[in-house]
Write a protein that holds these residues in place. Structure first.
Motif, PDB file in Angstrom:
ATOM      1  N   ARG A   5       1.011  10.625  -3.538  1.00  0.00           N
ATOM      2  CA  ARG A   5       1.296   9.863  -4.761  1.00  0.00           C
ATOM      3  C   ARG A   5       2.763   9.491  -4.885  1.00  0.00           C
ATOM      4  O   ARG A   5       3.317   9.414  -5.987  1.00  0.00           O
ATOM      5  CB  ARG A   5       0.833  10.643  -6.000  1.00  0.00           C
ATOM      6  CG  ARG A   5      -0.673  10.890  -6.020  1.00  0.00           C
ATOM      7  CD  ARG A   5      -1.117  11.557  -7.307  1.00  0.00           C
ATOM      8  NE  ARG A   5      -2.571  11.754  -7.298  1.00  0.00           N
ATOM      9  CZ  ARG A   5      -3.261  12.304  -8.301  1.00  0.00           C
ATOM     10  NH1 ARG A   5      -2.617  12.707  -9.379  1.00  0.00           N
ATOM     11  NH2 ARG A   5      -4.562  12.453  -8.207  1.00  0.00           N
ATOM     12  N   ARG A   6       3.386   9.280  -3.771  1.00  0.00           N
ATOM     13  CA  ARG A   6       4.747   8.764  -3.774  1.00  0.00           C
ATOM     14  C   ARG A   6       4.665   7.240  -3.664  1.00  0.00           C
ATOM     15  O   ARG A   6       5.014   6.657  -2.649  1.00  0.00           O
ATOM     16  CB  ARG A   6       5.555   9.361  -2.610  1.00  0.00           C
ATOM     17  CG  ARG A   6       5.893  10.835  -2.779  1.00  0.00           C
ATOM     18  CD  ARG A   6       6.782  11.381  -1.670  1.00  0.00           C
ATOM     19  NE  ARG A   6       6.033  11.640  -0.432  1.00  0.00           N
ATOM     20  CZ  ARG A   6       6.195  10.959   0.686  1.00  0.00           C
ATOM     21  NH1 ARG A   6       7.052   9.960   0.743  1.00  0.00           N
ATOM     22  NH2 ARG A   6       5.488  11.265   1.764  1.00  0.00           N
ATOM     23  N   ALA A  14       3.559   5.580   5.399  1.00  0.00           N
ATOM     24  CA  ALA A  14       3.083   4.982   4.151  1.00  0.00           C
ATOM     25  C   ALA A  14       1.792   5.647   3.693  1.00  0.00           C
ATOM     26  O   ALA A  14       1.607   5.940   2.503  1.00  0.00           O
ATOM     27  CB  ALA A  14       2.877   3.483   4.341  1.00  0.00           C
ATOM     28  N   GLY A  15       0.884   5.901   4.626  1.00  0.00           N
ATOM     29  CA  GLY A  15      -0.360   6.575   4.261  1.00  0.00           C
ATOM     30  C   GLY A  15      -0.122   7.971   3.728  1.00  0.00           C
ATOM     31  O   GLY A  15      -0.768   8.409   2.760  1.00  0.00           O
ATOM     32  N   LEU A  43      -1.698  -0.814  -3.814  1.00  0.00           N
ATOM     33  CA  LEU A  43      -0.706  -0.004  -4.532  1.00  0.00           C
ATOM     34  C   LEU A  43      -0.252  -0.650  -5.839  1.00  0.00           C
ATOM     35  O   LEU A  43       0.259   0.050  -6.729  1.00  0.00           O
ATOM     36  CB  LEU A  43       0.519   0.219  -3.640  1.00  0.00           C
ATOM     37  CG  LEU A  43       0.479   1.382  -2.666  1.00  0.00           C
ATOM     38  CD1 LEU A  43       1.754   1.420  -1.835  1.00  0.00           C
ATOM     39  CD2 LEU A  43       0.300   2.697  -3.395  1.00  0.00           C
ATOM     40  N   PHE A  44      -0.403  -1.967  -5.963  1.00  0.00           N
ATOM     41  CA  PHE A  44       0.170  -2.664  -7.115  1.00  0.00           C
ATOM     42  C   PHE A  44      -0.247  -2.056  -8.456  1.00  0.00           C
ATOM     43  O   PHE A  44       0.621  -1.751  -9.294  1.00  0.00           O
ATOM     44  CB  PHE A  44      -0.193  -4.144  -7.065  1.00  0.00           C
ATOM     45  CG  PHE A  44       1.002  -5.040  -7.004  1.00  0.00           C
ATOM     46  CD1 PHE A  44       1.561  -5.387  -5.794  1.00  0.00           C
ATOM     47  CD2 PHE A  44       1.587  -5.513  -8.160  1.00  0.00           C
ATOM     48  CE1 PHE A  44       2.684  -6.196  -5.730  1.00  0.00           C
ATOM     49  CE2 PHE A  44       2.693  -6.320  -8.113  1.00  0.00           C
ATOM     50  CZ  PHE A  44       3.250  -6.669  -6.892  1.00  0.00           C
ATOM     51  N   PRO A  45      -1.537  -1.856  -8.733  1.00  0.00           N
ATOM     52  CA  PRO A  45      -1.895  -1.281 -10.056  1.00  0.00           C
ATOM     53  C   PRO A  45      -1.395   0.143 -10.239  1.00  0.00           C
ATOM     54  O   PRO A  45      -1.029   0.543 -11.348  1.00  0.00           O
ATOM     55  CB  PRO A  45      -3.428  -1.353 -10.060  1.00  0.00           C
ATOM     56  CG  PRO A  45      -3.832  -1.462  -8.624  1.00  0.00           C
ATOM     57  CD  PRO A  45      -2.747  -2.205  -7.939  1.00  0.00           C
ATOM     58  N   LEU A  46      -1.365   0.931  -9.151  1.00  0.00           N
ATOM     59  CA  LEU A  46      -0.881   2.306  -9.255  1.00  0.00           C
ATOM     60  C   LEU A  46       0.621   2.327  -9.542  1.00  0.00           C
ATOM     61  O   LEU A  46       1.096   3.068 -10.405  1.00  0.00           O
ATOM     62  CB  LEU A  46      -1.183   3.067  -7.958  1.00  0.00           C
ATOM     63  CG  LEU A  46      -2.671   3.164  -7.570  1.00  0.00           C
ATOM     64  CD1 LEU A  46      -2.812   3.811  -6.201  1.00  0.00           C
ATOM     65  CD2 LEU A  46      -3.433   3.971  -8.609  1.00  0.00           C
ATOM     66  N   ALA A  47       1.368   1.504  -8.803  1.00  0.00           N
ATOM     67  CA  ALA A  47       2.815   1.439  -9.016  1.00  0.00           C
ATOM     68  C   ALA A  47       3.133   0.873 -10.393  1.00  0.00           C
ATOM     69  O   ALA A  47       4.056   1.340 -11.079  1.00  0.00           O
ATOM     70  CB  ALA A  47       3.463   0.589  -7.923  1.00  0.00           C
ATOM     71  N   ALA A  48       2.365  -0.126 -10.843  1.00  0.00           N
ATOM     72  CA  ALA A  48       2.601  -0.706 -12.173  1.00  0.00           C
ATOM     73  C   ALA A  48       2.402   0.332 -13.268  1.00  0.00           C
ATOM     74  O   ALA A  48       3.144   0.357 -14.260  1.00  0.00           O
ATOM     75  CB  ALA A  48       1.669  -1.897 -12.389  1.00  0.00           C
ATOM     76  N   GLY A  49       1.408   1.205 -13.116  1.00  0.00           N
ATOM     77  CA  GLY A  49       1.207   2.266 -14.106  1.00  0.00           C
ATOM     78  C   GLY A  49       2.395   3.206 -14.183  1.00  0.00           C
ATOM     79  O   GLY A  49       2.801   3.610 -15.279  1.00  0.00           O
ATOM     80  N   GLU A  50       2.958   3.557 -13.036  1.00  0.00           N
ATOM     81  CA  GLU A  50       4.128   4.435 -13.046  1.00  0.00           C
ATOM     82  C   GLU A  50       5.339   3.735 -13.667  1.00  0.00           C
ATOM     83  O   GLU A  50       6.126   4.355 -14.392  1.00  0.00           O
ATOM     84  CB  GLU A  50       4.462   4.879 -11.620  1.00  0.00           C
ATOM     85  CG  GLU A  50       3.490   5.895 -11.058  1.00  0.00           C
ATOM     86  CD  GLU A  50       4.033   6.612  -9.848  1.00  0.00           C
ATOM     87  OE1 GLU A  50       5.172   6.307  -9.439  1.00  0.00           O
ATOM     88  OE2 GLU A  50       3.342   7.493  -9.310  1.00  0.00           O
ATOM     89  N   ILE A  51       5.490   2.448 -13.384  1.00  0.00           N
ATOM     90  CA  ILE A  51       6.615   1.703 -13.967  1.00  0.00           C
ATOM     91  C   ILE A  51       6.495   1.666 -15.491  1.00  0.00           C
ATOM     92  O   ILE A  51       7.478   1.848 -16.215  1.00  0.00           O
ATOM     93  CB  ILE A  51       6.665   0.284 -13.383  1.00  0.00           C
ATOM     94  CG1 ILE A  51       7.011   0.337 -11.894  1.00  0.00           C
ATOM     95  CG2 ILE A  51       7.696  -0.565 -14.124  1.00  0.00           C
ATOM     96  CD1 ILE A  51       6.914  -0.996 -11.195  1.00  0.00           C
TER      97      ILE A  51
END
Length: 340
Positions: free
Chosen positions: A90-91, A83-84, A124-132
């Motif tokens: 940036r996956r 995970a790290g 990770l939530f804000p980073l993943a939300a931006g990609e979504i």
């Protein structure tokens, strides 16, 4: 009594064996739980040939990690390490089964209270939300929905996911409207092609306005022939005028511009077809006036579109002995949807 004959060396050896066994048991338990003082390398304690490199840059390496992420011989420490590595590359949510979110969720699947995985997912939530959101804006709705569902496995009530779902639904409705507009334009183009006409092809549906009704055409010809006889008993100046009359052209109106009617949006959405029979007058200047609906099927649905269309039509006016004249026209306009 036999123990009296055992020397000190025997007891030393027995103690050493016991110490080795205790150390081995501690090492095994420490590796399986992943709670040791330092995280072991992914290769530690793996069977021969089972090693997989979690941080890879090549496509082949990424595929290997994706496969390894499902293997039960990976410890919690291995999954946290993967995970790290995914975060560093940036996956966050992609590719499927090989993202940081996937690895953290696998950890929580084994240990629901694992603090490292919970904290990692919160970060990770804000980073993943931006990609979504980028996927949604790009129209990748299936990928966006998959990523939202993936994050929901950690926190299904998160308000950020609610906002993303609303954005996805709005984008889908927008794309559906755009597709409907393209389909409508396709229908209009097909209808225009079907209704396009020239004087040489009066058989097309809109070509009927070019040909005058027989009740209108016949009087024009009949009136041209008896005039010389009728004028022979009139004033002396009229025979000279009628003598030149046969040289003037007599013909029906000829369409020069017939735009196709615009398909009503309500009819298009409900996939309805029909026709409208209209009557109008081709004026001496070639314009259309006095348009009216004679009959329609279904009633009223296409009337407005038909009347607006004929109001824009242009003609070469009817000629009587070379002089422009009005002409009454009656025709049917059909509304057909193209075959998908």
């Amino acid at each position: 009594m036999a123990s009296k004959h055992k020397g000190p060396g025997f007891w030393v050896a027995l103690g050493a064996v016991a110490a080795i066994a205790a150390f081995s048991a501690y090492f095994i338990l420490w590796r399986d739980t992943g709670t040791g003082p330092t995280s072991p390398k992914p290769e530690a304690g793996r069977p021969a040939g089972a090693a997989a490199t979690p941080a890879v840059a090549t496509a082949a390496g990424a595929a290997a990690v994706s496969e390894a992420s499902q293997r039960t011989d990976l410890t919690i420490a291995d999954l946290l390490h993967n995970a790290g590595s995914a975060v560093n590359e940036r996956r966050y949510i992609d590719p499927p089964d090989n993202s940081a979110v996937d690895f953290y969720l696998l950890v929580l699947g084994r240990d629901a209270n694992n603090a490292a995985a919970q904290e990692g997912l919160r970060e990770l939530f804000p980073l993943a939300a931006g990609e979504i959101e980028q996927k949604i804006n790009a129209g990748q709705l299936d990928e966006g929905r998959r990523a939202i569902d993936l994050l929901a496995k950690f926190d299904s009530n998160n308000y950020t996911l609610t906002i993303l779902r609303n954005k996805l639904d709005l984008k889908k409705r927008q794309m559906d409207r755009e597709q409907e507009k393209r389909d409508q334009e396709k229908a209009l183009a097909a209808n225009a092609t079907k209704n396009a006409t020239t004087p040489a092809t009066p058989a097309t549906p809109v070509a009927t306005p070019i040909a005058p009704a027989t009740t209108e055409a016949k009087p024009a010809v009949a009136e041209a022939t008896p005039k010389p006889a009728a004028t022979s008993t009139a004033a002396p100046t009229k025979p000279a005028a009628t003598a030149a009359a046969p040289s003037g052209e007599t013909r029906a109106a000829v369409a020069t511009s017939q735009s196709a009617p615009r398909y009503p949006p309500d009819a298009f959405r409900s996939r309805q077809e029909g026709w409208v029979e209209v009557a109008f007058t081709v004026a001496a200047d070639g314009s259309v006036k006095d348009g009216s609906v004679v009959n329609a099927n279904p009633p009223r649905l296409f009337n407005t579109a038909a009347l607006r269309a004929i109001a824009e039509w242009k003609f070469q006016p009817r000629l009587e002995n070379g002089q422009p004249a009005e002409q009454q026209v009656r025709t049917r306009i059909e509304f057909k949807l193209p075959d998908r």
